[in-house]
Design a protein around this motif. Structure first.
Motif, PDB file in Angstrom:
ATOM      1  N   ARG A   1      15.088   1.896   4.001  1.00  0.00           N
ATOM      2  CA  ARG A   1      15.422   1.931   5.527  1.00  0.00           C
ATOM      3  C   ARG A   1      15.222   0.538   6.083  1.00  0.00           C
ATOM      4  O   ARG A   1      15.765   0.412   7.337  1.00  0.00           O
ATOM      5  N   GLY A   2      14.632  -0.285   5.249  1.00  0.00           N
ATOM      6  CA  GLY A   2      14.525  -1.718   5.707  1.00  0.00           C
ATOM      7  C   GLY A   2      13.302  -1.795   6.552  1.00  0.00           C
ATOM      8  O   GLY A   2      13.189  -2.791   7.409  1.00  0.00           O
ATOM      9  N   GLU A   3      12.348  -0.883   6.820  1.00  0.00           N
ATOM     10  CA  GLU A   3      11.473  -1.020   7.707  1.00  0.00           C
ATOM     11  C   GLU A   3      10.275  -1.925   7.040  1.00  0.00           C
ATOM     12  O   GLU A   3       9.204  -2.575   7.859  1.00  0.00           O
ATOM     13  N   ILE A   4      10.052  -1.748   5.915  1.00  0.00           N
ATOM     14  CA  ILE A   4       9.168  -2.894   5.135  1.00  0.00           C
ATOM     15  C   ILE A   4       9.921  -3.492   3.997  1.00  0.00           C
ATOM     16  O   ILE A   4      10.936  -3.055   3.596  1.00  0.00           O
ATOM     17  N   GLU A   5       9.177  -4.707   3.618  1.00  0.00           N
ATOM     18  CA  GLU A   5       9.923  -5.285   2.432  1.00  0.00           C
ATOM     19  C   GLU A   5       9.030  -5.450   1.328  1.00  0.00           C
ATOM     20  O   GLU A   5       9.492  -5.985   0.120  1.00  0.00           O
ATOM     21  N   GLY A   6       7.962  -4.550   1.298  1.00  0.00           N
ATOM     22  CA  GLY A   6       7.303  -4.447   0.128  1.00  0.00           C
ATOM     23  C   GLY A   6       6.136  -3.751   0.218  1.00  0.00           C
ATOM     24  O   GLY A   6       5.638  -3.513   1.022  1.00  0.00           O
ATOM     25  N   TYR A   7       5.517  -3.269  -1.143  1.00  0.00           N
ATOM     26  CA  TYR A   7       4.253  -2.488  -0.569  1.00  0.00           C
ATOM     27  C   TYR A   7       3.198  -2.614  -1.855  1.00  0.00           C
ATOM     28  O   TYR A   7       3.589  -3.184  -3.126  1.00  0.00           O
ATOM     29  N   ALA A   8       2.093  -2.426  -1.536  1.00  0.00           N
ATOM     30  CA  ALA A   8       0.891  -2.522  -2.727  1.00  0.00           C
ATOM     31  C   ALA A   8       0.512  -1.149  -3.232  1.00  0.00           C
ATOM     32  O   ALA A   8       0.219  -0.440  -2.113  1.00  0.00           O
ATOM     33  N   VAL A   9       0.275  -1.161  -4.215  1.00  0.00           N
ATOM     34  CA  VAL A   9      -0.477   0.442  -4.841  1.00  0.00           C
ATOM     35  C   VAL A   9      -1.767   0.131  -5.219  1.00  0.00           C
ATOM     36  O   VAL A   9      -2.002  -0.503  -6.095  1.00  0.00           O
ATOM     37  N   LEU A  10      -2.745   0.791  -4.503  1.00  0.00           N
ATOM     38  CA  LEU A  10      -4.225   0.721  -5.147  1.00  0.00           C
ATOM     39  C   LEU A  10      -4.448   1.953  -5.777  1.00  0.00           C
ATOM     40  O   LEU A  10      -4.592   3.203  -5.093  1.00  0.00           O
ATOM     41  N   PRO A  11      -4.497   1.759  -6.899  1.00  0.00           N
ATOM     42  CA  PRO A  11      -4.911   2.821  -7.686  1.00  0.00           C
ATOM     43  C   PRO A  11      -5.965   3.715  -7.761  1.00  0.00           C
ATOM     44  O   PRO A  11      -6.876   3.080  -7.050  1.00  0.00           O
ATOM     45  N   ARG A  12      -5.861   4.868  -7.878  1.00  0.00           N
ATOM     46  CA  ARG A  12      -7.211   5.891  -7.925  1.00  0.00           C
ATOM     47  C   ARG A  12      -8.269   5.323  -8.996  1.00  0.00           C
ATOM     48  O   ARG A  12      -7.612   4.496  -9.866  1.00  0.00           O
ATOM     49  N   ASP A  13      -9.442   5.239  -8.659  1.00  0.00           N
ATOM     50  CA  ASP A  13     -10.550   4.619  -9.461  1.00  0.00           C
ATOM     51  C   ASP A  13     -10.507   3.386  -9.569  1.00  0.00           C
ATOM     52  O   ASP A  13     -11.064   2.779 -10.437  1.00  0.00           O
ATOM     53  N   LEU A  14      -9.909   2.526  -8.698  1.00  0.00           N
ATOM     54  CA  LEU A  14     -10.010   1.230  -8.568  1.00  0.00           C
ATOM     55  C   LEU A  14     -11.247   0.570  -8.563  1.00  0.00           C
ATOM     56  O   LEU A  14     -11.938  -0.264  -9.412  1.00  0.00           O
ATOM     57  N   LYS A  15     -12.143   1.161  -7.431  1.00  0.00           N
ATOM     58  CA  LYS A  15     -13.443   0.762  -7.527  1.00  0.00           C
ATOM     59  C   LYS A  15     -14.502   1.131  -8.642  1.00  0.00           C
ATOM     60  O   LYS A  15     -15.083   0.269  -9.285  1.00  0.00           O
ATOM     61  N   ARG A  16     -14.173   2.347  -9.297  1.00  0.00           N
ATOM     62  CA  ARG A  16     -14.995   2.828 -10.367  1.00  0.00           C
ATOM     63  C   ARG A  16     -14.695   1.779 -11.369  1.00  0.00           C
ATOM     64  O   ARG A  16     -15.760   1.227 -12.331  1.00  0.00           O
ATOM     65  N   ASP A  17     -13.451   1.355 -11.717  1.00  0.00           N
ATOM     66  CA  ASP A  17     -13.077   0.424 -12.781  1.00  0.00           C
ATOM     67  C   ASP A  17     -13.707  -0.716 -12.556  1.00  0.00           C
ATOM     68  O   ASP A  17     -14.424  -1.093 -13.705  1.00  0.00           O
ATOM     69  N   VAL A  18     -13.598  -1.237 -11.365  1.00  0.00           N
ATOM     70  CA  VAL A  18     -14.429  -2.284 -11.351  1.00  0.00           C
ATOM     71  C   VAL A  18     -15.849  -2.657 -11.731  1.00  0.00           C
ATOM     72  O   VAL A  18     -16.269  -3.483 -12.218  1.00  0.00           O
ATOM     73  N   LEU A  19     -16.436  -1.597 -11.097  1.00  0.00           N
ATOM     74  CA  LEU A  19     -17.864  -1.408 -11.449  1.00  0.00           C
ATOM     75  C   LEU A  19     -18.203  -1.237 -12.753  1.00  0.00           C
ATOM     76  O   LEU A  19     -19.104  -1.971 -13.239  1.00  0.00           O
ATOM     77  N   ARG A  20     -17.283  -0.479 -13.501  1.00  0.00           N
ATOM     78  CA  ARG A  20     -17.573  -0.180 -14.811  1.00  0.00           C
ATOM     79  C   ARG A  20     -17.209  -1.446 -15.519  1.00  0.00           C
ATOM     80  O   ARG A  20     -17.361  -1.434 -16.838  1.00  0.00           O
ATOM     81  N   GLY A  21     -16.484  -2.451 -15.239  1.00  0.00           N
ATOM     82  CA  GLY A  21     -16.027  -3.566 -15.714  1.00  0.00           C
ATOM     83  C   GLY A  21     -14.739  -3.221 -16.719  1.00  0.00           C
ATOM     84  O   GLY A  21     -14.545  -4.041 -17.628  1.00  0.00           O
ATOM     85  N   SER A  22     -13.894  -2.372 -16.364  1.00  0.00           N
ATOM     86  CA  SER A  22     -12.698  -2.104 -17.120  1.00  0.00           C
ATOM     87  C   SER A  22     -11.634  -2.411 -16.150  1.00  0.00           C
ATOM     88  O   SER A  22     -11.772  -2.772 -15.136  1.00  0.00           O
TER      89      SER A  22
END
Lengths: 394, 377
Positions: free
Chosen positions: B96-117
C-alpha cells in the motif's frame, strides 16, 4: 459527418501526411525505438564493475598487502594505482582518474597485532553519488571481512574455539534481504524507469505536434471541416492520434518485453497489466500534448509546455529521489504528474509483485484523465476552427 | 575598420535584436534556464532521505527485541510507524506504500543470544527504490549492530578485558569514510551541478536552432563567414550569460558545492557555449523549420544525462557508447564543470575535455559554413 466517419477520414489523411513527412514519421517510429534502445544499452551492464580506486600504503606490511588484494578482488572495485603521497592521490581524485583512495596508516599491522583498533581512511568522491555509494559499500565489506578475520584469529589465540568465536563476534546478526530487486540491478531499476519517461516526452511531443501543426499551417479547417460537430471533432482527433499511439505503443511493448522476458527477468507481478498501463499512459501523454496545442493555439507554446511538464517528470517521479523526502509543494506537483503514478504501478508489478487490486485505481485514474483531456480538446478545437484569425501563430 | 569586422559587428547586433524581438526564442534562451535552475532542484531541496517509514515485526517480545526497536526508533534514517506481531500485515503495508521496509525479530532472539547460538534479525526493504532501500537497510543494521556490539563488549568485559580493550577486540579494523567535494553527500548537490550543464546545452541548442530554423525557412540563413561569426557571437553572448547565471548565481543561491576554480569555469564556458551554439545553428539549418528543434530535442536530455558519466559510471557503458558519448557537448561539459567548479581542479587537468569541445565547435562550424555558403550568383 459522424464520429466513425470522421475518425476514418482523419486517420487516412494523417497516414498520407506521415508518408510525405519523413521527420514526423521518424518521431513516432524509429527515433523512439533508437532512444529506448540507447537507454537499455546504457544500463545493459546491470551493475558497474571494477570502478577504479587508489591506495596509499604507508605500512608496507603483509596485512596491508592483503587488504589491497581483498579490495582488488571485490568485483565492484579495481585498485588501479598505488600513490606514494596524499598530494598525488588528491590530484588523481580531482582528475577523476580514481573515484576513491584507501589510505593505510603506518603501523597498521602492528596496531592490529597489539590488539588495538586500527583505523583506515576512505577518501571518496561524493560529487559522483552512484560511484561513491557503490565504492563505500564494497570497501566496507572488504574491510569488514579483514577485520572479522583478525578478530577470529585473536579470539582463537586466547583459547576460544573457532566456531564459538564466530558466534560470539556478532551476537545479533542482521540478515539484509532486499526485496524484489535482489541484485540491485540498474538495468531493471533505472532502464525500466527511464524508458517510460522518454516515451512520455515523445508522446506528449507527438500529441502537441499533430494538433499544433494543423494550427500553425492553417490547415485545421481542412482537417476538421469548417463547422465540425462535437462527434466529428472527437472522431477526427482520435483518428489523428491513432498513428502515434500505435507507433509509440509498439515501441513501448517491445521495450517492456525485451527488458523483462527478453533479458531473462521474470517479474513477480503481471507484465500484461504493465503493458496495458503503459499504453494508457501514452494515450494520456498524447492527450496532454493535444490539449496543450488546442488550448494555446500555438505549436511552439505547446512544445514548450511539453518540455516543462514532461522533461523533469523523471526527477519528480520518486524513482531516483523518494517522494516522501520532497518539500510539500514539490511533492504536490509530483502527484499531479502522470509519470509519478504510472511508475509506481510499474514498480508494484515488475518489482514488488503486488496483487493487481493495488494497481487497479492507478490504471483507472490514468484512463479517466486521458478521456477527460480528450473531451476537453473538443470544444477547444471547435472554437479554434471558428476563428481563422487565430491560426498560424508561431 | 575592415569590411569583414564591420559585417561581424552588424550581424552580432542584428542577432541580439532578433533574439530580443522573438518572444519564443527569448523565452527559451533567457527565461527557461533561470526557471529550470530553480524548478529542477526543487524536489531535492532537503537533499537527504531521512525518516523513511518502516515497521518492526516483533515475534520475541523480550527486553532485547524491545531494545532493538528503541534503537531503530532513535535512528534518523528510519521512522518506525508501527510495531506488530505479523509479517503478513507488514507486507500489505509495503504494497500500500505505507512503509518502505520492515525488520523481523524472530522468536527466541534473546534466548539464542544468551545461549550463544546465532541469532539473525532479517530486514526486508523495497529494492525497487534505491535510496529508500539504503536508508531502511542501514537504519536497521545500525540499530541491531549497536545492540549487538553492546552485548559483545559486555561479554568480553565479563572475561576480564577493560572497556577500551573490549572495544578494540570487537572491531580491530575500522574504516573512516571521508566525503570529498560534496561533504554533506546531498542528493541535489550531486545531481544539479551536473544537470545544470545539460540545461544550458538544451536551452541553447533549442533556442539557436529555433532562431536559425526560422531564418532557414525564408532562405535568410545563407550568409558569408564574417556574418555567421557575428551571428554565433550573438547567440554565444546570451549563452555565456546563462552559463554565468548558473556558475555564479544559481549554485550560490541554492548552496551547491561551487567556486573550486572560478577562472577555470569562465574558460570552460568559453569553450562550451560556442560548441553548443554552433551545433544548435547547424541543427537549425538542417531542420529548416522553426519548431522542429523543440520536437526533436526535447527527449534527448535524458539519454545524454546518463551517458555523460556523472550518475552512471562511464566504466559500465558498452565500449562503443564510451566513444560515441563524446559527440554530445554535454559529456565533456559536465565532466569539465564538475572538476573545475566542484572539485577545484586546475585548468590543466581538463585540457583534454576542452579539446573535445573545441573539436566539436570546429567540426560543426565547418559543416555550418558549408551548408550556409552564399548561393553562387
Amino acid at each position: 459527418m459522424g464520429f466513425a466517419q470522421a475518425f476514418l477520414a482523419s486517420a487516412r489523411r494523417e497516414a498520407a501526411l506521415l508518408r510525405q513527412r519523413p521527420w514526423d514519421l521518424a518521431m513516432i517510429s524509429w527515433v523512439p525505438l533508437l532512444a529506448v534502445a540507447l537507454l537499455w544499452w546504457t544500463f545493459s551492464a546491470g551493475l558497474p564493475n571494477r570502478l577504479p580506486i587508489g591506495v596509499i600504503d604507508d605500512d608496507h606490511s603483509a596485512l596491508s598487502r592483503q587488504l589491497t588484494r581483498f579490495l582488488d578482488a571485490t568485483p565492484g572495485l579495481q585498485v588501479s594505482r598505488a600513490y606514494g603521497d596524499p598530494a598525488a592521490a588528491a590530484q588523481a581524485l580531482r582528475r577523476a582518474e580514481v573515484y576513491a583512495v584507501v589510505s593505510i596508516p603506518r603501523d597498521f599491522a602492528r596496531t592490529v597485532k597489539l590488539g588495538r583498533a586500527a583505523q583506515l581512511t576512505l577518501l571518496h568522491n561524493a560529487q559522483l553519488g552512484t560511484h561513491s555509494s557503490l565504492i563505500q559499500r564494497d570497501v566496507r565489506t572488504a574491510v569488514g571481512t579483514l577485520s572479522a578475520g583478525a578478530e577470529i584469529s585473536a579470539r582463537t589465540k586466547r583459547g576460544e574455539p573457532a566456531l564459538a568465536a564466530r558466534v560470539n563476534m556478532e551476537p545479533v546478526r542482521v540478515g539484509m534481504i532486499t526485496l524484489f530487486n535482489v541484485s540491485t540491478n540498474y538495468e531493471q531499476f533505472l532502464a525500466a524507469a527511464l524508458i517510460p519517461a522518454v516515451l512520455h516526452i515523445l508522446a506528449m511531443t507527438a500529441g502537441a505536434w499533430g494538433v499544433g501543426r494543423e494550427l500553425r499551417d492553417r490547415s485545421i479547417a481542412e482537417w476538421l471541416g469548417a463547422q465540425p460537430s462535437w462527434a466529428a471533432t472527437g472522431g477526427a482527433l482520435l483518428g489523428k492520434l491513432l498513428w502515434p499511439l500505435l507507433g509509440l505503443g509498439c515501441v513501448a511493448a517491445l521495450a517492456l518485453l525485451w527488458l523483462t522476458w527478453g533479458r531473462g527477468w521474470h517479474p513477480p507481478g503481471s507484465t500484461g497489466w504493465v503493458a496495458l498501463a503503459l499504453l494508457v499512459f501514452l494515450a494520456l501523454s498524447l492527450a496532454m500534448g493535444a490539449a496543450a496545442a488546442a488550448g494555446s493555439r500555438s505549436l511552439r507554446t505547446a512544445l514548450s509546455a511539453t518540455g516543462f511538464v514532461t522533461a523533469p517528470a523523471f526527477a519528480f517521479g520518486g524513482v531516483g529521489f523518494p517522494l516522501q523526502s520532497m518539500p510539500v509543494l514539490a511533492r504536490a506537483w509530483a502527484e499531479l504528474l502522470p509519470y509519478t503514478h504510472y511508475i509506481r504501478l510499474q514498480m508494484e508489478q515488475l518489482q514488488m509483485g503486488a496483487p493487481l487490486r493495488y494497481s487497479l485505481p492507478t490504471l483507472a485514474g490514468l484512463a479517466l484523465a486521458a478521456a477527460a483531456l480528450l473531451l476537453a480538446c473538443v470544444p477547444l478545437l471547435r472554437s479554434a476552427v471558428a476563428r481563422p484569425q487565430s491560426w498560424g501563430g508561431r | 575598420m575592415p569590411q569583414c569586422l564591420r559585417n561581424l559587428l552588424r550581424a552580432w547586433g542584428d542577432t541580439l535584436r532578433a533574439i530580443g524581438g522573438d518572444f519564443g526564442v527569448l523565452l527559451i534562451l533567457a527565461a527557461a534556464p533561470v526557471l529550470y535552475g530553480f524548478f529542477y532542484p526543487w524536489p531535492y531541496a532537503q537533499q537527504a532521505v531521512t525518516r523513511v517509514p518502516v515497521a518492526v515485526v516483533d515475534y520475541d517480545h523480550s527486553s532485547l527485541s524491545r531494545q532493538i526497536t528503541r534503537f531503530a526508533q532513535a535512528s534518523p534514517r528510519i521512522d518506525v510507524r508501527w510495531v506488530g506481531g505479523n509479517e503478513h500485515d507488514a507486507q500489505l503495508a509495503l504494497w500500500r506504500g505505507e512503509i518502505e521496509g520492515y525488520a523481523v525479530l524472530p522468536r527466541d532472539l534473546k534466548r539464542d543470544v544468551l545461549r550463544g547460538s546465532p541469532a539473525v534479525v532479517t530486514v526486508q526493504a523495497d529494492g525497487a527504490y534505491a535510496l529508500l532501500n539504503k536508508a531502511v537497510l542501514y537504519g536497521f543494521a545500525e540499530a541491531a549492530g549497536t545492540v549487538s556490539a553492546g552485548i559483545e563488549i559486555k561479554k568480553l568485559q565479563a572475561r576480564g578485558q577493560s572497556a577500551p580493550q573490549a572495544m578494540a577486540s570487537r572491531s580491530p579494523i575500522n574504516v573512516q569514510m571521508v566525503a570529498l567535494f560534496n561533504p554533506t553527500e546531498g542528493y541535489g548537490s550531486y545531481v544539479v551541478p551536473a544537470v545544470a550543464l545539460l540545461i544550458i546545452q538544451q536551452t541553447l541548442l533549442m533556442g539557436a536552432a529555433m532562431l536559425v530554423g526560422t531564418w532557414a525557412e525564408t532562405g535568410r540563413h545563407r550568409a558569408g563567414l564574417s556574418a555567421w561569426a557575428g551571428r554565433l557571437l550573438g547567440l554565444c553572448s546570451v549563452g555565456y550569460l546563462s552559463g554565468l547565471a548558473y556558475f555564479g548565481w544559481i549554485f550560490l543561491v541554492q548552496d551547491f558545492p561551487r567556486g573550486g576554480n572560478p577562472a577555470g569555469a569562465l574558460v570552460l564556458l568559453a569553450f562550451y557555449v560556442p560548441a553548443v551554439c554552433t551545433l544548435g545553428a547547424l541543427l537549425g539549418v538542417w531542420f529548416g523549420n522553426r519548431e522542429r528543434a523543440l520536437q526533436v530535442l526535447l527527449f534527448t536530455a535524458l539519454p545524454m544525462a546518463f551517458v555523460s558519466g556523472f550518475s552512471w559510471p562511464a566504466e559500465a557503458l558498452p565500449a562503443p557508447l564510451q566513444a560515441l558519448r563524446w559527440l554530445f557537448p554535454s559529456t565533456a561539459g559536465i565532466q569539465a564543470s564538475l572538476r573545475l567548479n566542484q572539485m577545484g581542479a586546475p585548468l590543466g587537468d581538463v585540457a583534454g575535455l576542452l579539446a573535445v569541445l573545441l573539436g566539436l565547435a570546429v567540426v560543426s562550424g565547418l559543416a555550418l559554413a558549408w551548408k550556409t555558403r552564399p548561393a553562387l550568383a
